[in-house]
Write a protein that holds these residues in place. Structure first.
Motif, PDB file in Angstrom:
ATOM      1  N   LYS A 185       0.793  -1.241   0.000  1.00 17.21           N
ATOM      2  CA  LYS A 185       0.000   0.000   0.000  1.00 17.21           C
ATOM      3  C   LYS A 185       0.823   1.288   0.000  1.00 17.21           C
ATOM      4  O   LYS A 185       0.522   2.227  -0.730  1.00 17.21           O
ATOM      5  CB  LYS A 185      -0.970   0.035   1.187  1.00 17.21           C
ATOM      6  N   ASP A 186       1.847   1.369   0.845  1.00 20.11           N
ATOM      7  CA  ASP A 186       2.637   2.599   1.005  1.00 20.11           C
ATOM      8  C   ASP A 186       4.085   2.184   1.206  1.00 20.11           C
ATOM      9  O   ASP A 186       4.419   1.532   2.206  1.00 20.11           O
ATOM     10  CB  ASP A 186       2.117   3.384   2.215  1.00 20.11           C
ATOM     11  N   VAL A 187       4.967   2.538   0.248  1.00 19.31           N
ATOM     12  CA  VAL A 187       6.350   2.040   0.298  1.00 19.31           C
ATOM     13  C   VAL A 187       7.351   3.122  -0.102  1.00 19.31           C
ATOM     14  O   VAL A 187       7.011   4.119  -0.737  1.00 19.31           O
ATOM     15  CB  VAL A 187       6.550   0.826  -0.641  1.00 19.31           C
ATOM     16  N   TYR A 188       8.602   2.885   0.301  1.00 18.00           N
ATOM     17  CA  TYR A 188       9.731   3.588  -0.291  1.00 18.00           C
ATOM     18  C   TYR A 188      10.267   2.645  -1.357  1.00 18.00           C
ATOM     19  O   TYR A 188      10.631   1.495  -1.060  1.00 18.00           O
ATOM     20  CB  TYR A 188      10.811   3.869   0.757  1.00 18.00           C
ATOM     21  N   PHE A 189      10.318   3.125  -2.606  1.00 18.06           N
ATOM     22  CA  PHE A 189      10.764   2.275  -3.709  1.00 18.06           C
ATOM     23  C   PHE A 189      11.674   3.075  -4.627  1.00 18.06           C
ATOM     24  O   PHE A 189      11.210   3.888  -5.414  1.00 18.06           O
ATOM     25  CB  PHE A 189       9.563   1.729  -4.480  1.00 18.06           C
ATOM     26  N   ASN A 190      12.963   2.822  -4.511  1.00 16.36           N
ATOM     27  CA  ASN A 190      13.940   3.502  -5.361  1.00 16.36           C
ATOM     28  C   ASN A 190      14.321   2.555  -6.498  1.00 16.36           C
ATOM     29  O   ASN A 190      15.107   1.632  -6.320  1.00 16.36           O
ATOM     30  CB  ASN A 190      15.178   3.893  -4.554  1.00 16.36           C
ATOM     31  N   ASN A 191      13.731   2.803  -7.662  1.00 15.71           N
ATOM     32  CA  ASN A 191      14.005   1.982  -8.847  1.00 15.71           C
ATOM     33  C   ASN A 191      14.626   2.815  -9.958  1.00 15.71           C
ATOM     34  O   ASN A 191      14.432   2.538 -11.145  1.00 15.71           O
ATOM     35  CB  ASN A 191      12.720   1.308  -9.338  1.00 15.71           C
ATOM     36  N   ALA A 192      15.366   3.845  -9.566  1.00 17.54           N
ATOM     37  CA  ALA A 192      16.041   4.704 -10.546  1.00 17.54           C
ATOM     38  C   ALA A 192      17.138   3.916 -11.257  1.00 17.54           C
ATOM     39  O   ALA A 192      17.471   2.789 -10.878  1.00 17.54           O
ATOM     40  CB  ALA A 192      16.625   5.928  -9.845  1.00 17.54           C
ATOM     41  N   SER A 193      17.708   4.506 -12.284  1.00 18.13           N
ATOM     42  CA  SER A 193      18.749   3.829 -13.063  1.00 18.13           C
ATOM     43  C   SER A 193      20.133   4.239 -12.573  1.00 18.13           C
ATOM     44  O   SER A 193      20.309   5.267 -11.916  1.00 18.13           O
ATOM     45  CB  SER A 193      18.604   4.164 -14.549  1.00 18.13           C
ATOM     46  N   GLY A 194      21.122   3.395 -12.897  1.00 21.85           N
ATOM     47  CA  GLY A 194      22.504   3.693 -12.556  1.00 21.85           C
ATOM     48  C   GLY A 194      22.864   3.271 -11.135  1.00 21.85           C
ATOM     49  O   GLY A 194      21.992   3.031 -10.294  1.00 21.85           O
ATOM     50  N   THR A 195      24.175   3.162 -10.887  1.00 16.22           N
ATOM     51  CA  THR A 195      24.663   2.889  -9.536  1.00 16.22           C
ATOM     52  C   THR A 195      24.472   4.141  -8.698  1.00 16.22           C
ATOM     53  O   THR A 195      24.855   5.233  -9.113  1.00 16.22           O
ATOM     54  CB  THR A 195      26.145   2.486  -9.565  1.00 16.22           C
ATOM     55  N   ARG A 196      23.884   4.005  -7.512  1.00 16.03           N
ATOM     56  CA  ARG A 196      23.458   5.190  -6.777  1.00 16.03           C
ATOM     57  C   ARG A 196      23.276   4.900  -5.288  1.00 16.03           C
ATOM     58  O   ARG A 196      23.238   3.747  -4.869  1.00 16.03           O
ATOM     59  CB  ARG A 196      22.121   5.690  -7.343  1.00 16.03           C
ATOM     60  N   GLY A 197      23.110   5.967  -4.541  1.00 11.63           N
ATOM     61  CA  GLY A 197      22.714   5.852  -3.158  1.00 11.63           C
ATOM     62  C   GLY A 197      21.206   6.023  -3.063  1.00 11.63           C
ATOM     63  O   GLY A 197      20.645   6.936  -3.668  1.00 11.63           O
ATOM     64  N   ALA A 198      20.551   5.129  -2.343  1.00 11.11           N
ATOM     65  CA  ALA A 198      19.107   5.215  -2.126  1.00 11.11           C
ATOM     66  C   ALA A 198      18.893   5.500  -0.643  1.00 11.11           C
ATOM     67  O   ALA A 198      19.303   4.701   0.205  1.00 11.11           O
ATOM     68  CB  ALA A 198      18.426   3.915  -2.529  1.00 11.11           C
TER      69      ALA A 198
END
Length: 223
Positions: free
Chosen positions: A126-139
Protein backbone atom coordinates in the motif's frame (compact mmCIF):
# COMPACT_ATOMS: atom_id res chain seq x y z
CA UNK A 1 22.36 -4.62 28.98
CA UNK A 2 22.56 -4.56 32.76
CA UNK A 3 22.84 -0.92 33.80
CA UNK A 4 23.26 0.19 37.42
CA UNK A 5 22.83 3.54 39.11
CA UNK A 6 25.27 4.84 41.70
CA UNK A 7 23.55 7.60 43.65
CA UNK A 8 24.94 9.68 46.50
CA UNK A 9 22.13 9.69 49.02
CA UNK A 10 18.61 8.20 49.34
CA UNK A 11 16.62 5.98 47.05
CA UNK A 12 16.03 7.20 43.49
CA UNK A 13 12.44 7.78 42.43
CA UNK A 14 11.94 9.15 38.93
CA UNK A 15 9.24 11.64 37.94
CA UNK A 16 8.33 13.01 34.52
CA UNK A 17 9.12 16.68 33.94
CA UNK A 18 6.33 19.24 34.24
CA UNK A 19 6.56 20.04 30.53
CA UNK A 20 4.83 16.73 29.81
CA UNK A 21 1.69 18.03 31.43
CA UNK A 22 1.58 16.11 34.71
CA UNK A 23 0.53 19.25 36.57
CA UNK A 24 -2.79 19.18 34.74
CA UNK A 25 -4.04 16.37 36.97
CA UNK A 26 -6.71 16.86 39.63
CA UNK A 27 -5.18 14.60 42.31
CA UNK A 28 -2.15 16.71 43.22
CA UNK A 29 -1.13 17.58 46.75
CA UNK A 30 1.27 20.36 47.76
CA UNK A 31 4.45 19.25 49.56
CA UNK A 32 7.50 20.86 51.11
CA UNK A 33 10.71 19.59 49.49
CA UNK A 34 14.34 20.64 49.00
CA UNK A 35 16.72 20.92 46.03
CA UNK A 36 20.14 19.32 46.59
CA UNK A 37 22.63 20.73 44.08
CA UNK A 38 25.54 18.99 45.85
CA UNK A 39 24.35 15.43 45.05
CA UNK A 40 26.42 13.62 42.43
CA UNK A 41 25.42 10.77 40.09
CA UNK A 42 27.23 8.03 38.17
CA UNK A 43 25.96 5.77 35.39
CA UNK A 44 27.94 2.55 34.95
CA UNK A 45 30.81 4.15 36.87
CA UNK A 46 30.90 7.34 34.81
CA UNK A 47 29.81 10.79 36.07
CA UNK A 48 26.35 11.83 34.96
CA UNK A 49 24.80 15.32 35.11
CA UNK A 50 20.98 15.32 35.10
CA UNK A 51 19.43 17.73 32.60
CA UNK A 52 15.90 18.62 31.56
CA UNK A 53 14.54 18.25 28.01
CA UNK A 54 16.00 21.65 27.07
CA UNK A 55 19.51 20.74 28.22
CA UNK A 56 19.50 22.82 31.42
CA UNK A 57 21.23 21.31 34.45
CA UNK A 58 18.82 20.29 37.21
CA UNK A 59 19.20 19.35 40.87
CA UNK A 60 17.37 16.42 42.49
CA UNK A 61 14.50 17.01 44.90
CA UNK A 62 14.74 15.58 48.42
CA UNK A 63 11.42 14.71 50.06
CA UNK A 64 10.92 12.53 53.14
CA UNK A 65 14.36 10.94 52.73
CA UNK A 66 13.84 9.98 49.09
CA UNK A 67 15.57 11.43 46.03
CA UNK A 68 13.44 12.48 43.07
CA UNK A 69 14.59 13.12 39.47
CA UNK A 70 12.56 13.66 36.27
CA UNK A 71 12.17 10.50 34.21
CA UNK A 72 13.22 12.40 31.11
CA UNK A 73 16.50 13.40 32.76
CA UNK A 74 17.65 9.81 33.20
CA UNK A 75 15.89 7.89 30.42
CA UNK A 76 18.56 8.79 27.85
CA UNK A 77 21.41 7.74 30.16
CA UNK A 78 19.73 4.38 30.80
CA UNK A 79 18.86 3.85 27.12
CA UNK A 80 15.13 3.76 27.79
CA UNK A 81 12.61 5.66 25.65
CA UNK A 82 10.09 7.78 27.57
CA UNK A 83 6.83 9.38 26.51
CA UNK A 84 3.86 10.91 28.31
CA UNK A 85 0.34 9.85 27.30
CA UNK A 86 -1.66 12.93 28.32
CA UNK A 87 -5.00 11.36 27.44
CA UNK A 88 -4.52 8.54 29.93
CA UNK A 89 -2.15 10.42 32.30
CA UNK A 90 0.39 7.61 31.87
CA UNK A 91 4.18 7.58 31.62
CA UNK A 92 5.37 5.13 28.93
CA UNK A 93 8.85 3.68 29.43
CA UNK A 94 10.76 1.40 27.06
CA UNK A 95 9.38 -0.69 24.22
CA UNK A 96 5.68 -0.25 23.53
CA UNK A 97 3.28 -3.19 23.42
CA UNK A 98 1.79 -2.28 20.04
CA UNK A 99 3.83 -1.43 16.96
CA UNK A 100 3.44 2.00 15.35
CA UNK A 101 3.87 2.00 11.52
CA UNK A 102 6.68 4.28 10.35
CA UNK A 103 4.58 5.70 7.51
CA UNK A 104 3.63 8.90 9.35
CA UNK A 105 7.27 9.82 10.01
CA UNK A 106 8.79 8.86 6.65
CA UNK A 107 9.99 11.50 4.20
CA UNK A 108 11.25 10.81 0.66
CA UNK A 109 10.61 11.69 -2.98
CA UNK A 110 10.65 7.94 -3.72
CA UNK A 111 7.69 7.25 -1.46
CA UNK A 112 4.73 5.90 -3.44
CA UNK A 113 1.21 4.51 -3.06
CA UNK A 114 0.92 3.54 -6.73
CA UNK A 115 -0.51 -0.04 -6.77
CA UNK A 116 1.79 -0.89 -9.67
CA UNK A 117 4.83 -0.15 -7.49
CA UNK A 118 3.75 -1.16 -3.97
CA UNK A 119 3.48 -4.93 -4.60
CA UNK A 120 6.33 -7.32 -3.72
CA UNK A 121 6.14 -11.11 -4.07
CA UNK A 122 2.39 -10.93 -4.57
CA UNK A 123 1.65 -8.76 -1.52
CA UNK A 124 0.48 -5.16 -1.85
CA UNK A 125 2.07 -3.09 0.93
CA UNK A 126 0.00 0.00 0.00
CA UNK A 127 2.64 2.60 1.00
CA UNK A 128 6.35 2.04 0.30
CA UNK A 129 9.73 3.59 -0.29
CA UNK A 130 10.76 2.27 -3.71
CA UNK A 131 13.94 3.50 -5.36
CA UNK A 132 14.01 1.98 -8.85
CA UNK A 133 16.04 4.70 -10.55
CA UNK A 134 18.75 3.83 -13.06
CA UNK A 135 22.50 3.69 -12.56
CA UNK A 136 24.66 2.89 -9.54
CA UNK A 137 23.46 5.19 -6.78
CA UNK A 138 22.71 5.85 -3.16
CA UNK A 139 19.11 5.22 -2.13
CA UNK A 140 18.15 6.98 1.08
CA UNK A 141 15.29 8.47 3.08
CA UNK A 142 14.58 9.97 6.50
CA UNK A 143 12.53 8.81 9.48
CA UNK A 144 11.56 10.99 12.46
CA UNK A 145 10.82 8.90 15.60
CA UNK A 146 11.39 12.03 17.76
CA UNK A 147 12.81 10.03 20.66
CA UNK A 148 9.46 8.38 21.43
CA UNK A 149 10.38 4.76 20.77
CA UNK A 150 12.75 2.05 21.97
CA UNK A 151 13.00 -0.10 18.84
CA UNK A 152 12.65 0.15 15.06
CA UNK A 153 11.63 -2.96 13.13
CA UNK A 154 12.50 -2.05 9.55
CA UNK A 155 11.67 -4.29 6.59
CA UNK A 156 13.58 -4.02 3.32
CA UNK A 157 14.11 -6.04 0.14
CA UNK A 158 16.64 -5.90 -2.69
CA UNK A 159 15.21 -6.28 -6.19
CA UNK A 160 17.28 -7.14 -9.29
CA UNK A 161 20.73 -6.82 -7.66
CA UNK A 162 22.08 -7.56 -4.17
CA UNK A 163 22.66 -4.55 -1.92
CA UNK A 164 26.15 -4.85 -0.44
CA UNK A 165 25.79 -2.06 2.10
CA UNK A 166 22.65 -1.01 3.92
CA UNK A 167 22.74 1.09 7.07
CA UNK A 168 20.57 3.00 9.54
CA UNK A 169 22.22 6.08 11.05
CA UNK A 170 21.38 8.50 13.86
CA UNK A 171 21.08 11.70 11.84
CA UNK A 172 22.13 13.95 14.73
CA UNK A 173 25.26 12.06 15.84
CA UNK A 174 26.14 10.29 12.55
CA UNK A 175 26.47 7.03 14.51
CA UNK A 176 25.51 3.99 12.44
CA UNK A 177 23.03 1.96 14.47
CA UNK A 178 22.88 -0.91 11.97
CA UNK A 179 25.14 -1.92 9.06
CA UNK A 180 24.21 -4.93 6.94
CA UNK A 181 23.61 -6.22 3.41
CA UNK A 182 20.47 -7.38 1.60
CA UNK A 183 20.58 -10.22 -0.91
CA UNK A 184 17.83 -10.65 -3.48
CA UNK A 185 17.53 -14.29 -2.41
CA UNK A 186 16.72 -13.27 1.20
CA UNK A 187 13.37 -11.80 0.18
CA UNK A 188 11.84 -9.35 2.65
CA UNK A 189 14.38 -8.85 5.45
CA UNK A 190 13.55 -7.44 8.90
CA UNK A 191 16.09 -5.40 10.89
CA UNK A 192 15.67 -4.82 14.64
CA UNK A 193 17.37 -1.56 15.69
CA UNK A 194 17.69 0.12 19.10
CA UNK A 195 16.63 3.76 18.59
CA UNK A 196 16.11 4.93 22.18
CA UNK A 197 16.39 8.71 22.38
CA UNK A 198 16.92 9.14 18.61
CA UNK A 199 15.07 12.05 16.98
CA UNK A 200 15.90 11.48 13.30
CA UNK A 201 17.15 8.50 11.29
CA UNK A 202 18.97 8.36 7.96
CA UNK A 203 18.29 5.13 6.02
CA UNK A 204 20.76 4.44 3.20
CA UNK A 205 21.63 1.71 0.70
CA UNK A 206 24.26 1.51 -2.04
CA UNK A 207 22.29 0.22 -5.03
CA UNK A 208 23.86 -1.18 -8.20
CA UNK A 209 22.64 -0.37 -11.72
CA UNK A 210 19.65 -2.61 -12.44
CA UNK A 211 18.81 -2.97 -8.75
CA UNK A 212 16.15 -1.41 -6.52
CA UNK A 213 15.47 -0.89 -2.81
CA UNK A 214 11.96 -1.71 -1.58
CA UNK A 215 10.92 -0.70 1.97
CA UNK A 216 7.29 -1.18 3.08
CA UNK A 217 6.19 1.68 5.34
CA UNK A 218 3.04 -0.04 6.59
CA UNK A 219 4.66 -3.18 8.00
CA UNK A 220 7.84 -1.51 9.26
CA UNK A 221 7.14 -0.13 12.71
CA UNK A 222 8.34 1.48 15.95
CA UNK A 223 7.90 0.00 19.44
Amino acid sequence: MNKKWIITGGAAIFLLSSSAGVYAGANLQPIKAFLDSSMKFKVNGKPFQPQNEKGAVIAPIIYNGSTYLPVRAVSGALGVAVEYDAKNNTVLLGEKLDGIPIADSASSSHRTKDPQLTTYNGKDYKDVYFNNASGTRGASFMLYPEGKYQKLYLQAAAIGEDIEEFFVQDSDTDIKLKIDSIAVSEGMKTFEIDISGVDALFIHADVEDGGSLFVPLTTSYYK
